[in-house]
Design an enzyme around this catalytic site. Structure first.
Site, PDB file in Angstrom:
ATOM      1  N   GLN A  85      15.132  22.255 -57.998  1.00 25.24           N
ATOM      2  CA  GLN A  85      15.827  23.459 -58.562  1.00 25.24           C
ATOM      3  C   GLN A  85      15.959  24.714 -57.279  1.00 25.24           C
ATOM      4  O   GLN A  85      15.415  24.065 -56.332  1.00 25.24           O
ATOM      5  CB  GLN A  85      14.753  24.112 -59.750  1.00 25.24           C
ATOM      6  N   SER A  93       8.353  18.655 -66.129  1.00 28.00           N
ATOM      7  CA  SER A  93       9.004  19.441 -66.833  1.00 28.00           C
ATOM      8  C   SER A  93       9.165  18.359 -68.131  1.00 28.00           C
ATOM      9  O   SER A  93       9.725  17.290 -67.903  1.00 28.00           O
ATOM     10  CB  SER A  93      10.517  19.755 -66.350  1.00 28.00           C
ATOM     11  N   SER A  95      11.733  19.112 -70.562  1.00 33.93           N
ATOM     12  CA  SER A  95      13.185  19.029 -70.938  1.00 33.93           C
ATOM     13  C   SER A  95      13.753  17.944 -70.078  1.00 33.93           C
ATOM     14  O   SER A  95      14.532  17.031 -70.395  1.00 33.93           O
ATOM     15  CB  SER A  95      13.851  20.156 -70.701  1.00 33.93           C
ATOM     16  N   CYS A 255      11.258  24.581 -73.534  1.00 36.50           N
ATOM     17  CA  CYS A 255      10.477  24.509 -72.466  1.00 36.50           C
ATOM     18  C   CYS A 255       9.152  23.654 -72.848  1.00 36.50           C
ATOM     19  O   CYS A 255       8.471  24.308 -73.435  1.00 36.50           O
ATOM     20  CB  CYS A 255      10.291  25.973 -71.908  1.00 36.50           C
TER      21      CYS A 255
END
Length: 348
Positions: A85, A93, A95, A255
């Protein structure tokens, strides 16, 4: 072509949140574990160069993540990955785990078995078990058994110049979160408030990381609050969330790691027990199913094993290349789309 480097990306989103997966051309990342590789990505100039190439403009985009697909380091895992990111490389994470699982199966990297395929993912935070429901050659949904989640501290009093003293829960769900009831910043979680929520989240994250140091007791590579997640309850009882991400955007999915952290708060407060299942809804209305699978401990302290269920969808295949004469090889970020902190990551 005179390209210096090329990386192939499978475009995937999970409930609206883009998590592209680098499936070809990924260079060798030093480290004996995924956690060591994460540390290298965040501390070595070559790691920063690779991350900037993939996530910053002109080759990257203001939304979504890029997942580096890596050979598994753990003998029980099928594949490893690190999340890239704009601010740094991240450990875990939900997702993105769903995006990576979908990519592995639909690209044929891991053999798809119908009606169910189990994929074990090696992450810097630990092993994530992904149980994929498969039919007619596609991955219909993925249930993740997440790493242990735990409360660092509940009801932390945080003095803010904008909203007075507010209460914050600091919790771990694969990365560290600050969880904030959204009414405390005088907002609601809806698409029209996305910019205001992100602005508030960036203010709070900066303040929290300057005043409340956190480090995982067993994984030193994971430290600091990565995100501020605002939360609320919808009229039907679903948990409404908005995770705000540096330098200035909102997570489109509900999330997974944030809901894992929040589930730890519900358990600690006696509002969730083993076997309970909750619905979580994102700022755009997409949904995850959040379950409490088991109780456990981390470094002798209470923790839980959450599950996160959602859907991933492939939508394209692309190749990112670097021209050796490109004066913008380091990438850049603009405050018009990235937020006011963009100058910090664009100054190269």
């Amino acid at each position: 072509m005179r390209w210096k480097r090329t990386i192939q990306l499978l475009d995937v989103h999970c409930e609206g949140e883009i998590g592209k997966v680098a499936i070809g051309g990924v260079p060798k990342i030093p480290g004996n574990t995924i956690a060591e590789q994460l540390h290298w990505m965040n501390t070595d100039p070559k790691g920063e160069e690779l991350r900037r190439l993939l996530v910053l403009e002109p080759r990257g985009a203001p939304i979504g993540s890029v997942n580096l697909l890596l050979p598994a380091k753990h003998p029980d895992a099928d594949a490893g990955f690190i999340i890239l990111q704009p601010d740094q490389a991240h450990a875990s994470s939900g997702s993105n785990s769903i995006c990576v699982t979908t990519a592995l199966l639909e690209a044929g990297i891991v053999e798809m078995k119908e009606p169910e395929t189990v994929v074990t993912l090696d992450t810097a935070a630990g092993l994530v078990k992904a149980t994929a429901t498969c039919r007619d050659g596609r991955c219909e949904k993925v249930k993740l058994t997440m790493v242990p989640s735990f409360v660092h501290e509940l009801d932390v009093a945080l003095a803010t110049p904008e909203w007075g003293t507010i209460k914050v829960d600091i919790c771990y769900g694969g990365i560290f979160y600050a969880l904030v009831d959204v009414g405390q910043v005088e907002l609601t979680i809806e698409k029209g408030n996305a910019a205001a929520l992100v602005k508030a989240g960036m203010v709070l994250k900066d303040l929290i990381n300057r005043t409340i140091p956190v480090v995982h007791p067993q994984i030193p590579a994971i430290s600091g609050v990565a995100y501020v997640m605002f939360r609320d309850i919808d009229p039907d009882g679903a948990i409404r969330t908005c995770t705000t991400m540096w330098p200035g955007r909102a997570d489109r999915s509900p999330c997974g790691t944030g809901n894992s952290a929040n589930l730890a708060t519900l358990h600690a407060r006696g509002k969730a027990k083993v076997g309970d299942i909750f619905k979580s809804r994102s700022i755009i209305g997409s949904e995850f199913e959040v379950g409490l699978a088991a109780e456990t401990t981390v470094a002798g302290n209470p923790a839980i094993i959450p599950t996160i269920t959602g859907r991933g969808f492939t939508f394209g295949l692309s190749q990112v290349a670097l021209d050796p004469f490109d004066p913008m090889a380091d990438g850049f970020a603009m405050t018009d789309v990235w937020g006011p902190s963009a100058g910090e990551i664009g100054a190269k």
